[in-house]
Design an enzyme around this catalytic site. Sequence first.
Site, PDB file in Angstrom:
ATOM      1  N   LYS A  56       0.323  -5.061 -14.590  1.00 61.60           N
ATOM      2  CA  LYS A  56       0.877  -5.004 -13.973  1.00 61.60           C
ATOM      3  C   LYS A  56       1.148  -4.916 -12.317  1.00 61.60           C
ATOM      4  O   LYS A  56       0.801  -3.860 -11.631  1.00 61.60           O
ATOM      5  CB  LYS A  56       1.574  -3.009 -13.616  1.00 61.60           C
ATOM      6  CG  LYS A  56       2.028  -2.203 -13.557  1.00 61.60           C
ATOM      7  CD  LYS A  56       2.256  -0.638 -13.116  1.00 61.60           C
ATOM      8  CE  LYS A  56       1.694  -1.294 -11.515  1.00 61.60           C
ATOM      9  NZ  LYS A  56       2.523  -1.619 -10.336  1.00 61.60           N
TER      10      LYS A  56
ATOM     11  N   ALA B 243       2.751  -5.403  -8.100  1.00 60.83           N
ATOM     12  CA  ALA B 243       2.862  -4.663  -7.066  1.00 60.83           C
ATOM     13  C   ALA B 243       4.876  -4.545  -7.611  1.00 60.83           C
ATOM     14  O   ALA B 243       5.239  -5.877  -7.630  1.00 60.83           O
ATOM     15  CB  ALA B 243       3.327  -4.973  -6.051  1.00 60.83           C
TER      16      ALA B 243
ATOM     17  N   GLU C 104     -10.853  -2.646  -6.367  1.00 58.79           N
ATOM     18  CA  GLU C 104     -10.850  -3.706  -4.766  1.00 58.79           C
ATOM     19  C   GLU C 104      -9.965  -2.720  -3.776  1.00 58.79           C
ATOM     20  O   GLU C 104      -9.291  -2.534  -4.253  1.00 58.79           O
ATOM     21  CB  GLU C 104      -9.879  -4.698  -5.480  1.00 58.79           C
ATOM     22  CG  GLU C 104     -11.275  -5.923  -6.179  1.00 58.79           C
ATOM     23  CD  GLU C 104     -12.220  -6.073  -5.572  1.00 58.79           C
ATOM     24  OE1 GLU C 104     -12.571  -5.984  -3.896  1.00 58.79           O
ATOM     25  OE2 GLU C 104     -13.348  -6.316  -6.470  1.00 58.79           O
TER      26      GLU C 104
ATOM     27  N   CYS D 261      -6.737  -7.695   2.747  1.00 58.08           N
ATOM     28  CA  CYS D 261      -8.066  -6.346   3.196  1.00 58.08           C
ATOM     29  C   CYS D 261      -9.104  -7.037   3.634  1.00 58.08           C
ATOM     30  O   CYS D 261      -9.662  -5.900   4.265  1.00 58.08           O
ATOM     31  CB  CYS D 261      -8.339  -5.897   1.250  1.00 58.08           C
ATOM     32  SG  CYS D 261      -8.806  -7.873   0.358  1.00 58.08           S
TER      33      CYS D 261
ATOM     34  N   GLU E 226      -6.958   1.375   8.394  1.00 50.24           N
ATOM     35  CA  GLU E 226      -6.280  -0.121   8.382  1.00 50.24           C
ATOM     36  C   GLU E 226      -5.129  -0.176   8.872  1.00 50.24           C
ATOM     37  O   GLU E 226      -4.441   0.463   8.433  1.00 50.24           O
ATOM     38  CB  GLU E 226      -6.285  -0.781   6.472  1.00 50.24           C
ATOM     39  CG  GLU E 226      -6.755  -1.424   6.023  1.00 50.24           C
ATOM     40  CD  GLU E 226      -7.125  -1.415   4.759  1.00 50.24           C
ATOM     41  OE1 GLU E 226      -5.806  -0.252   3.796  1.00 50.24           O
ATOM     42  OE2 GLU E 226      -6.603  -2.208   4.244  1.00 50.24           O
TER      43      GLU E 226
HETATM   44  P1  NAP Z   1      -1.101   0.959  -3.059  1.00 49.36           P
HETATM   45  O1  NAP Z   1      -0.034   1.120  -3.152  1.00 49.36           O
HETATM   46  O2  NAP Z   1      -2.376   1.219  -3.798  1.00 49.36           O
HETATM   47  O3  NAP Z   1      -0.707  -0.272  -4.778  1.00 49.36           O
HETATM   48  C1  NAP Z   1      -1.917  -0.902  -5.534  1.00 49.36           C
HETATM   49  C2  NAP Z   1      -0.582  -0.980  -6.388  1.00 49.36           C
HETATM   50  O4  NAP Z   1      -1.064   0.475  -7.348  1.00 49.36           O
HETATM   51  C3  NAP Z   1       0.637  -1.685  -6.980  1.00 49.36           C
HETATM   52  O5  NAP Z   1       1.233  -2.286  -8.402  1.00 49.36           O
HETATM   53  C4  NAP Z   1       2.071  -0.081  -7.353  1.00 49.36           C
HETATM   54  O6  NAP Z   1       2.494   0.024  -8.089  1.00 49.36           O
HETATM   55  C5  NAP Z   1       0.602   0.044  -8.104  1.00 49.36           C
HETATM   56  N1  NAP Z   1       0.215   1.904  -7.996  1.00 49.36           N
HETATM   57  C6  NAP Z   1       0.913   2.371  -6.976  1.00 49.36           C
HETATM   58  N2  NAP Z   1      -0.114   3.521  -7.524  1.00 49.36           N
HETATM   59  C7  NAP Z   1       0.027   4.186  -8.391  1.00 49.36           C
HETATM   60  C8  NAP Z   1      -0.548   5.161  -9.752  1.00 49.36           C
HETATM   61  N3  NAP Z   1      -0.277   6.536  -8.955  1.00 49.36           N
HETATM   62  N4  NAP Z   1      -1.302   4.585 -10.842  1.00 49.36           N
HETATM   63  C9  NAP Z   1      -0.927   3.511 -10.508  1.00 49.36           C
HETATM   64  N5  NAP Z   1      -0.547   2.313  -9.832  1.00 49.36           N
HETATM   65  C10 NAP Z   1      -0.756   2.558  -8.662  1.00 49.36           C
HETATM   66  O7  NAP Z   1      -1.145  -0.615  -2.019  1.00 49.36           O
HETATM   67  P2  NAP Z   1      -0.656  -1.377  -1.729  1.00 49.36           P
HETATM   68  O8  NAP Z   1      -0.239  -1.136  -0.027  1.00 49.36           O
HETATM   69  O9  NAP Z   1       0.213  -2.580  -2.796  1.00 49.36           O
HETATM   70  O10 NAP Z   1      -2.063  -3.004  -1.553  1.00 49.36           O
HETATM   71  C11 NAP Z   1      -1.990  -3.029   0.139  1.00 49.36           C
HETATM   72  C12 NAP Z   1      -3.713  -1.919  -0.590  1.00 49.36           C
HETATM   73  O11 NAP Z   1      -4.306  -3.345  -0.944  1.00 49.36           O
HETATM   74  C13 NAP Z   1      -4.367  -2.310   0.922  1.00 49.36           C
HETATM   75  O12 NAP Z   1      -5.157  -1.107   0.920  1.00 49.36           O
HETATM   76  C14 NAP Z   1      -5.708  -3.224   0.886  1.00 49.36           C
HETATM   77  O13 NAP Z   1      -6.668  -3.281   1.122  1.00 49.36           O
HETATM   78  C15 NAP Z   1      -5.969  -3.498  -0.670  1.00 49.36           C
HETATM   79  N6  NAP Z   1      -6.866  -4.418  -1.111  1.00 49.36           N
HETATM   80  C16 NAP Z   1      -7.453  -4.863  -1.443  1.00 49.36           C
HETATM   81  C17 NAP Z   1      -7.897  -5.954  -1.803  1.00 49.36           C
HETATM   82  C18 NAP Z   1      -9.515  -6.445  -2.471  1.00 49.36           C
HETATM   83  O14 NAP Z   1      -9.766  -7.084  -2.694  1.00 49.36           O
HETATM   84  N7  NAP Z   1     -10.204  -5.189  -2.026  1.00 49.36           N
HETATM   85  C19 NAP Z   1      -7.469  -7.469  -2.502  1.00 49.36           C
HETATM   86  C20 NAP Z   1      -5.789  -6.831  -1.575  1.00 49.36           C
HETATM   87  C21 NAP Z   1      -5.104  -6.216  -1.354  1.00 49.36           C
HETATM   88  P3  NAP Z   1       4.173   0.227  -7.188  1.00 49.36           P
HETATM   89  O15 NAP Z   1       4.142  -1.135  -6.588  1.00 49.36           O
HETATM   90  O16 NAP Z   1       5.124  -0.026  -8.502  1.00 49.36           O
HETATM   91  O17 NAP Z   1       3.726   1.081  -6.562  1.00 49.36           O
END
Ligand code: NAP
Length: 497
Positions: free
Chosen positions: A191, A193, A267, A301, A398
Amino acid sequence: MSLETLAVLSTAERSLLGAVPHQLLIDGQWVDAEGGNTFAVRDPATGQELTAVADASVTDGVRALDAAVAAQEAWAATSPRIRGEILHGAWELLQERKEDAALLMTLEMGKPLAEALDEVAYGGEFLRWFSEEAVRIHGRYGVNPEGTGRMIVTQRAVGPCYLITPWNFPLAMGTRKIAPALAAGCTAVIKPAGLTPLTTLFLAGLLQEAGLPDGVLNVVTTRATGAVSDAIIADPRLRKLSFTGSTSVGVQLLKKAANNVLRTSMELGGNAPFLVFDDADLDAAVEGALAAKFRNIGQACTAANRFLVHESVADEFGRRLTERVRTFRVGRGTEEGVTIGPLIDDKAVAKVGELVADAVSRGASLLAGGRPIDGPGSFFEPTVLGEVGTDADIFREEIFGPVVAITPFRDESDAVAKANATEYGLVSYAYTRDLARAQRLIDALDTGMMGLNVGVVSNAAAPFGGVKQSGVGREGGFEGIHEYLETKYVLIPDPFA
Ligand code: NAP
């Protein structure tokens, strides 16, 4: 500052968008979502709708899992060589179509085209690396210490996986999960984003073209993210959840995964410290800082979040960095010479603005930028802040935007204490020419990864991942495939005892 951006899609952009699949991929078929529902995908540089993709229901999500479950046994029994060749074939197809893959990412996510091409190279490497790892899944055979039995240790596929990816690296976050899962013999539902589904759909098309059997990889795009994910995670047939995204969502998912004791890889977020000592090569540190901060418009990240600079060189470091930042060109990532694209949406712009305002209100000096950019799209000025206090929100949160926050430190122990003063532990960066100090820092910095005199560490051959609230598990490297393998131990009586 205001900005003129192209509001009209070019012919090439239109034809690429028309060629990318827009439906769900379930059991090898591109199908509409239940009820024919769709949702819009937008260009963050213009706010314009690019296209629409299928909006999966809970029933669609469970059908995708049905397909992954049905395909599991045969895929795990496929020879590792065949699995590797399919992944390698997809890597080759990606090289042929790299311009399309890059343009698609720039359109849906906003990063400058040159950076999108870099991501194609980086993200593609996971397909190639794990195509090679598929044939190197090893076990052990030995005599037990008592001499009465032979011990066999084997590795086998975990089983059907649910992969959830974020919007910031639309290709690499997908290949970093899909490639090791498939190489290990696992089937999956992915799935992507909701803001950037197109690159994953494009990638799934390439894997199909490379010969991936039906049902091995299924793609679900949805706006009902929580409901669809809850149903898949609660299903007892699922064996593994791999998530990349924010720590807050990761924590919720870990709790849900606990109900079925799922294997998990997480991650999560970061708050990377970037340390510059008084013995550092300052020009090299500025180069490294630019890469660590502004790659992906600061939305990584691994982005350097806190620049901790020795008090004797902090002003000079800030001056040199500001000089370079003033040369950046902001705009739509498809335009020639643009180095900084838009943030992902207006919410992100507002959040970055609040962090900057809070830091300034607590005494930080504004050396460059500092404001949202007027006009269409979600842009924020490349910004440099000096003298940022440790009480500022920007020191703890962040940023996910093009903002450098410089905080001076007194000595090495002060630097390490400040660097580790966070619940995150993904990556740290340090610039020093003192070897003994560098060795002390390797031990002292509480992060899963470290860049020593370098500003970017990501590599498909390296174990990517964090400690503390930055996550659990590693992606890439020799370690990456083990996230998708279970260890099985067998004892047989020693035939000669
Ligand atoms: P996010 O809001 O947590 O969303 C990430 C993914 O999770 C999206 O596919 C989102 O879907 C899904 N999601 C959101 N709510 C959910 C729920 N209740 N149940 C299941 N899935 C859910 O994060 P983001 O804003 O896309 O990404 C930024 C974050 O990712 C930052 O904190 C960054 O540091 C982190 N990141 C970490 C790494 C690493 O390797 N450590 C790499 C890249 C990014 P929807 O889009 O449909 O909401």
